[in-house]
Design an enzyme around this catalytic site. Structure first.
Site, short mmCIF file in Angstrom:
data_model
loop_
_atom_site.label_atom_id
_atom_site.label_comp_id
_atom_site.label_asym_id
_atom_site.label_seq_id
_atom_site.Cartn_x
_atom_site.Cartn_y
_atom_site.Cartn_z
N GLU A 35 12.88 44.21 42.37
CA GLU A 35 12.30 43.75 43.54
C GLU A 35 10.88 44.36 44.00
O GLU A 35 10.25 43.36 44.65
CB GLU A 35 13.08 43.86 44.82
CG GLU A 35 14.53 42.86 44.51
CD GLU A 35 15.74 43.19 45.35
OE1 GLU A 35 15.62 43.52 46.34
OE2 GLU A 35 16.94 43.25 44.51
N GLY A 36 10.79 45.29 43.46
CA GLY A 36 9.33 46.21 43.85
C GLY A 36 8.30 45.00 43.21
O GLY A 36 7.17 44.66 43.90
N HIS A 37 8.43 44.76 41.91
CA HIS A 37 7.63 43.93 41.40
C HIS A 37 7.53 42.56 41.76
O HIS A 37 6.55 41.57 41.97
CB HIS A 37 8.04 43.87 39.81
CG HIS A 37 8.04 45.09 39.13
ND1 HIS A 37 9.17 45.75 38.63
CD2 HIS A 37 6.95 46.17 38.62
CE1 HIS A 37 8.80 46.95 38.00
NE2 HIS A 37 7.70 47.18 37.92
N ASP A 150 3.25 53.59 44.08
CA ASP A 150 2.39 54.61 43.37
C ASP A 150 1.11 54.42 44.17
O ASP A 150 0.09 54.09 43.77
CB ASP A 150 2.20 54.06 41.99
CG ASP A 150 3.46 53.57 41.34
OD1 ASP A 150 3.78 54.74 40.53
OD2 ASP A 150 4.23 52.72 41.33
N LYS A 184 12.75 51.66 44.79
CA LYS A 184 13.08 50.66 43.59
C LYS A 184 12.08 51.37 42.64
O LYS A 184 10.87 51.45 42.78
CB LYS A 184 12.98 49.15 43.67
CG LYS A 184 13.66 48.94 45.02
CD LYS A 184 14.69 47.66 44.17
CE LYS A 184 15.30 47.13 45.33
NZ LYS A 184 16.54 46.43 44.83
N SER A 185 12.68 51.95 41.44
CA SER A 185 11.58 52.04 40.38
C SER A 185 12.61 51.87 39.02
O SER A 185 13.84 51.90 39.03
CB SER A 185 11.61 53.51 40.44
OG SER A 185 11.03 54.11 39.25
N SER A 186 11.67 51.22 38.02
CA SER A 186 12.52 50.99 36.64
C SER A 186 13.13 52.48 36.22
O SER A 186 14.04 52.36 35.43
CB SER A 186 11.36 50.77 35.63
OG SER A 186 10.63 49.48 36.34
P1 AMP Z 1 5.50 49.57 36.84
O1 AMP Z 1 6.00 48.63 36.28
O2 AMP Z 1 6.37 50.95 37.41
O3 AMP Z 1 3.96 50.26 36.28
O4 AMP Z 1 4.89 49.07 38.16
C1 AMP Z 1 4.19 47.97 38.35
C2 AMP Z 1 3.71 47.89 39.80
O5 AMP Z 1 4.83 47.53 40.59
C3 AMP Z 1 2.89 49.03 40.27
O6 AMP Z 1 1.78 48.45 40.99
C4 AMP Z 1 3.86 49.53 41.10
O7 AMP Z 1 3.27 50.38 42.26
C5 AMP Z 1 4.59 48.16 41.79
N1 AMP Z 1 6.02 49.17 42.24
C6 AMP Z 1 6.85 49.58 41.54
N2 AMP Z 1 7.98 49.88 42.14
C7 AMP Z 1 7.67 49.26 43.52
C8 AMP Z 1 8.51 49.51 44.77
N3 AMP Z 1 9.45 49.95 44.78
N4 AMP Z 1 7.87 48.79 45.70
C9 AMP Z 1 6.65 48.36 45.51
N5 AMP Z 1 5.71 48.19 44.48
C10 AMP Z 1 6.32 49.00 43.30
#
Ligand code: AMP
Length: 285
Positions: A35-37, A150, A184-186
């Protein structure tokens, strides 16, 4: 929704859209979408006419011994998420096409990358900036969306974009959390049940620190001690850094005033998680 695996396919489609006067919103990701993405995609759809999502686990931003190989991947799920969030194009570059033999150029943002995650992950932001710069050159978006989750990455990308005169508006989006507060985080997929519970120490400590600031605490040392105590309460949590910095420069501050970032990184078991809180602090008190 279309998918592309080559730079040429993306360029062709985007230039067609640009000829029609359409504005491009772009969300670069490493996939395993949550959901962050999705919040970034929604913001892009609201601002732009076309949404491009890239899904690329970028080897250049992982250090030796980090989790590049085992980073979670699920293309089918990611495509479904992109589709329901109205993506127009999903770009899956290959490692070989991004870093062909003979590749020798990188983008480095200085100063902002020296502390926080840059300190414990040397080379990480060089990898991030290089891939984001490449993706910007391929997609040529009008707007690009990054999560405040991030926070250092967002600051570094803003700097890079300004310093290199890239005609792209960088939009920062708020942290999306689980119902219990965990950001939220992968990488949350790595946590077992006990670690998942212990991981709450990050968001819980930040919430307590925020409360103290709201009640008038302005000394960084006091807030830092609170955050440290909060993390120390969980045996499975090993802090990597606890920093209180100016949100613009990312330099440490002694007193909280203006735009302030409380930033944490901690290992929960073997998984390294980050979280932060961005506060606007009045000079009062
Ligand atoms: P990633 O796939 O982890 O490289 O993240 C891709 C984008 O999604 C980056 O700009 C992250 O900051 C953003 N992102 C990841 N997790 C979150 C979250 N929990 N809330 C908001 N944005 C997020």
């Amino acid at each position: 929704m279309q998918t592309a695996h080559t730079v040429e396919e993306v360029r062709e489609l985007v230039s067609k859209w640009k000829q029609q006067g359409l504005r491009i919103g772009f969300t670069p990701t490493m996939g395993y979408l949550h959901e962050g993405h999705e919040s970034l995609m929604r913001a892009a759809v609201a601002d732009a006419d076309k949404l491009v999502v890239s899904i690329f686990v970028n080897p250049m931003q992982f250090g030796p011994g980090e989790d590049f190989e085992r980073y979670p991947r699920d293309t089918e799920h990611d495509l479904a998420v992109c589709l329901r969030n109205k993506a127009d194009l999903v770009f899956f570059p290959s490692v070989e096409s991004m870093y062909p033999p003979g590749f020798h150029t990188s983008v480095e943002v200085e100063s902002l990358t020296e502390r926080l995650c840059g300190k414990s992950r040397p080379g990480h932001f060089k990898g991030v900036c290089t891939v984001v710069c490449k993706l910007f050159n391929i997609v040529s978006p009008d707007f690009a969306y990054f999560g405040q989750k991030d926070a250092q990455q967002l600051a570094v990308i803003r700097r890079m974009t300004a310093d290199l005169n890239m005609p792209i508006t960088i939009v920062g989006c708020p942290i999306v959390r689980e119902a219990d507060g965990l950001a939220k985080s992968s990488r949350n997929a790595y946590l077992n049940a006990e670690e998942r519970r212990a991981a709450l120490a990050l968001s819980r400590s930040l919430a307590l620190a925020e409360q103290a600031v709201r009640k008038g605490e302005r000394q960084s040392a006091v807030i830092r001690d609170m955050l440290q105590a909060g993390l120390a309460g969980e045996a499975l949590v090993r802090p990597d850094y606890i920093e209180i910095v100016d949100a613009g420069t990312l330099q440490p501050i002694e007193r909280l005033e203006g735009e302030v970032l409380l930033a944490l990184a901690a290992y929960v078991g073997k998984t390294r998680l980050i979280d932060n809180s961005l506060l606007t602090v009045s000079a009062a008190y």
